[in-house]
Enzyme design. Structure first.
Site, short mmCIF file in Angstrom:
data_model
loop_
_atom_site.label_atom_id
_atom_site.label_comp_id
_atom_site.label_asym_id
_atom_site.label_seq_id
_atom_site.Cartn_x
_atom_site.Cartn_y
_atom_site.Cartn_z
CG ASN A 109 0.81 -8.83 1.54
OD1 ASN A 109 0.52 -10.01 1.73
ND2 ASN A 109 -0.01 -7.82 1.85
NE ARG A 138 -4.07 4.84 5.37
CZ ARG A 138 -3.82 3.75 4.63
NH1 ARG A 138 -2.69 3.65 3.97
NH2 ARG A 138 -4.68 2.76 4.58
CE1 TYR A 184 -4.33 0.13 0.68
CE2 TYR A 184 -4.78 2.47 0.96
CZ TYR A 184 -4.08 1.33 1.30
OH TYR A 184 -3.14 1.39 2.29
CG ASP A 238 -2.09 5.04 0.46
OD1 ASP A 238 -1.79 5.40 -0.69
OD2 ASP A 238 -1.69 3.97 0.97
CG HIS A 279 -3.05 1.70 -2.60
ND1 HIS A 279 -3.04 0.55 -3.34
CD2 HIS A 279 -2.36 1.42 -1.47
CE1 HIS A 279 -2.37 -0.39 -2.68
NE2 HIS A 279 -1.94 0.12 -1.55
CD GLU A 296 0.93 6.02 1.45
OE1 GLU A 296 0.41 6.37 2.54
OE2 GLU A 296 1.22 4.85 1.19
CD GLU A 353 2.59 1.48 -0.02
OE1 GLU A 353 2.32 2.17 0.98
OE2 GLU A 353 1.77 0.70 -0.54
NE ARG A 389 4.05 5.49 2.47
CZ ARG A 389 3.72 4.78 3.55
NH1 ARG A 389 4.15 5.15 4.74
NH2 ARG A 389 2.96 3.70 3.44
CD GLU A 440 1.49 2.50 6.76
OE1 GLU A 440 2.46 2.36 6.00
OE2 GLU A 440 0.32 2.23 6.43
CD1 TRP A 500 -6.50 -3.13 -5.29
CD2 TRP A 500 -4.51 -3.31 -4.31
NE1 TRP A 500 -6.71 -3.23 -3.94
CE2 TRP A 500 -5.50 -3.34 -3.31
CE3 TRP A 500 -3.16 -3.40 -3.94
CZ2 TRP A 500 -5.21 -3.46 -1.95
CZ3 TRP A 500 -2.86 -3.52 -2.61
CH2 TRP A 500 -3.87 -3.56 -1.62
C1 GCO Z 1 0.09 1.51 3.18
C2 GCO Z 1 0.05 0.55 2.05
C3 GCO Z 1 -0.40 -0.83 2.36
C4 GCO Z 1 -0.23 -1.74 1.15
C5 GCO Z 1 0.15 -3.10 1.60
C6 GCO Z 1 0.37 -4.05 0.45
O1 GCO Z 1 0.15 2.69 2.92
O2 GCO Z 1 0.12 1.05 4.32
O3 GCO Z 1 -0.49 1.14 0.91
O4 GCO Z 1 -1.68 -0.90 2.90
O5 GCO Z 1 -1.37 -1.79 0.37
O6 GCO Z 1 1.28 -2.99 2.39
O7 GCO Z 1 0.89 -5.24 0.90
MG MG Z 2 0.33 3.13 0.92
#
Ligand code: GCO
Ligand code: MG
Length: 402
Positions: A37, A147, A159, A210, A212, A236, A262, A283, A339, A402
């Site tokens: 992304n 979630r 977020y 999450d 983040h 998360e 992730e 993840r 997810e 972020w």
């Molecule tokens: C999640 C993730 C995503 C990311 C995104 C960035 O848990 O699904 O945090 O929402 O922010 O994949 O490209």
């Molecule tokens: Mg995430």
């Protein structure tokens, strides 16, 4: 079965996707997702300029050797761009191997060890009441795990909260949008959200959240402790995970299960977290962590330490990744959860797929390969549009995660 040609398809049916298509001399084709992304063209170039020329003429069945060639053979190892490119090749080759055998990929990976893949959906809203209303919608659709992300009073955006409820997409403008973050405002809202959610939704549904990457380890410990009474399925990315040892501090303070990874692209990113049992769910995904081949290695290590999988599945992972992930999930003993953010109708039309949602589970289907194809004529109607993920600043202007 030799690799005859390979090409990269970039398309934007609502959001950008990069897909690798490998063709063999037997006429079979395999597909891999190469979407990173906000950095799509970097992976497209890595594939076209450095990987594809080295693939032509190779035995398409030699998945492990090709993986090792692309990983060990690159002096500049690892990193999200390289590992996403390797993943695209790997997934396309597994697709080919399963098609050659006439079997769904999960059969090649050892066969199904469960009846379906439990998924979690995303309920989000501007405030707690709206988020809970959304969660009820997900419950009504049959989701067993949801979630919860809610707006934070005093913060213009955060977020995970979007206007388009089913298709959250954080990448937007050509240059990153700037968000403002305040941990002091955020921290008290999550326990309130979970308290209200348990009251409204009951205890028969798994609830996730999450963070983040926005807290420090000690703040994460406190949040985990405050959420314990509401039995979250997981918390998360409570804090960035470059310093794997910092999770020791979180663990000392809470029994809330932790999910991380992730953004990981290799087993080395998770080694200490797994071996010291500092997390409960890993993840990492097929697309960003080197494909099915490398994700299986991570899952095998995790299994030794009681860590289960919880693969990333946001909308920026294409249906090709979702298909491959579901075959992996169905056949991996220490699978935990997957997810599942739904794609738009345009994306689903560009990537016809065999997987289906049923009563809270996804099933990859029984089409040979991973069961996801691409309609290239339709894909060509959606040209690439530059888009970036946002950045975050604290209220005093300093940069934050972020
Ligand atoms: C999640 C993730 C995503 C990311 C995104 C960035 O848990 O699904 O945090 O929402 O922010 O994949 O490209
Ligand atoms: Mg995430």
């Amino acid at each position: 079965m030799k690799i005859k040609s390979a090409r990269v398809v970039v398309t934007c049916p609502g959001r950008n996707f990069v897909t690798l298509k490998i063709e063999t001399d037997t006429g079979l084709t395999g597909l891999g997702d190469a979407t990173l992304n906000g950095r799509e063209l970097a992976v497209a170039s890595y594939l076209s300029d450095h990987v594809i020329p080295a693939l032509i003429g190779r035995d398409a069945q030699a998945i492990e050797d090709i993986w090792q060639y692309l990983y060990r053979g690159a002096y500049w190892r690892r990193g999200p761009v390289t590992m996403t490119a390797i993943a695209a090749v790997d997934v396309a080759l597994w697709d080919l191997k399963a098609k050659q055998a006439g079997l769904p990929l999960y059969q090649i990976l050892g066969g199904a060890c469960r009846t379906g893949v439990m998924v979690y959906g995303h309920a989000n809203g501007a405030n707690i009441a709206e988020t809970i209303e959304e969660a009820r919608r997900y419950q009504a659709m049959g989701y067993k795990a949801i979630r919860l992300q809610s707006g934070v009073p005093g913060l213009a955006s955060t977020y995970g909260v979007s206007t388009d409820k089913l298709f959250y997409e954080p990448a937007s403008a050509i240059l990153p949008v700037e968000n403002l973050w305040s941990t002091v405002k955020y921290l008290p809202t999550v326990p309130r959200l979970f308290e209200a959610a348990r009251e409204a939704l009951g205890w028969d549904v798994h609830l996730l959240h999450d963070v983040h990457h926005r807290l420090t380890p000690i703040e994460a410990g406190r949040l985990g402790k405050e959420l314990e009474p509401y039995r979250p399925f997981w918390l998360e990315d409570p804090t960035p995970a470059e310093n794997q040892a910092s999770f020791r501090l979180i663990r000392q303070h809470t029994t809330t299960p932790l999910a991380v990874g992730e953004v990981f692209n290799s087993i080395w990113d998770a080694k200490q977290l797994i071996e010291e049992q500092l997390i409960d769910y890993i993840r990492a995904t097929v697309v960003h962590a080197g494909g099915v081949t490398h994700l299986r290695r991570i899952a095998t290590l995790a299994d030794l330490y009681g860590v289960r999988t919880g693969c990333h599945g946001a909308t920026d992972l294409s249906p090709v990744s979702m298909g491959a992930a579901l075959h992996f999930d169905l056949s991996t003993p220490n699978f935990g959860i997957q997810e599942y953010m739904r794609h738009t109708a345009e994306t689903d039309a560009v990537f016809p797929h065999a997987y289906r949602f049923e009563a809270g589970d996804l099933h990859p289907g029984d089409a040979p390969g991973h069961g996801v194809s691409i309609d290239e004529d339709l894909a060509a109607k959606f040209p690439y549009r530059p888009a970036s993920l946002p950045v975050n600043r604290l209220e005093d202007g300093s940069m934050w995660n972020w």
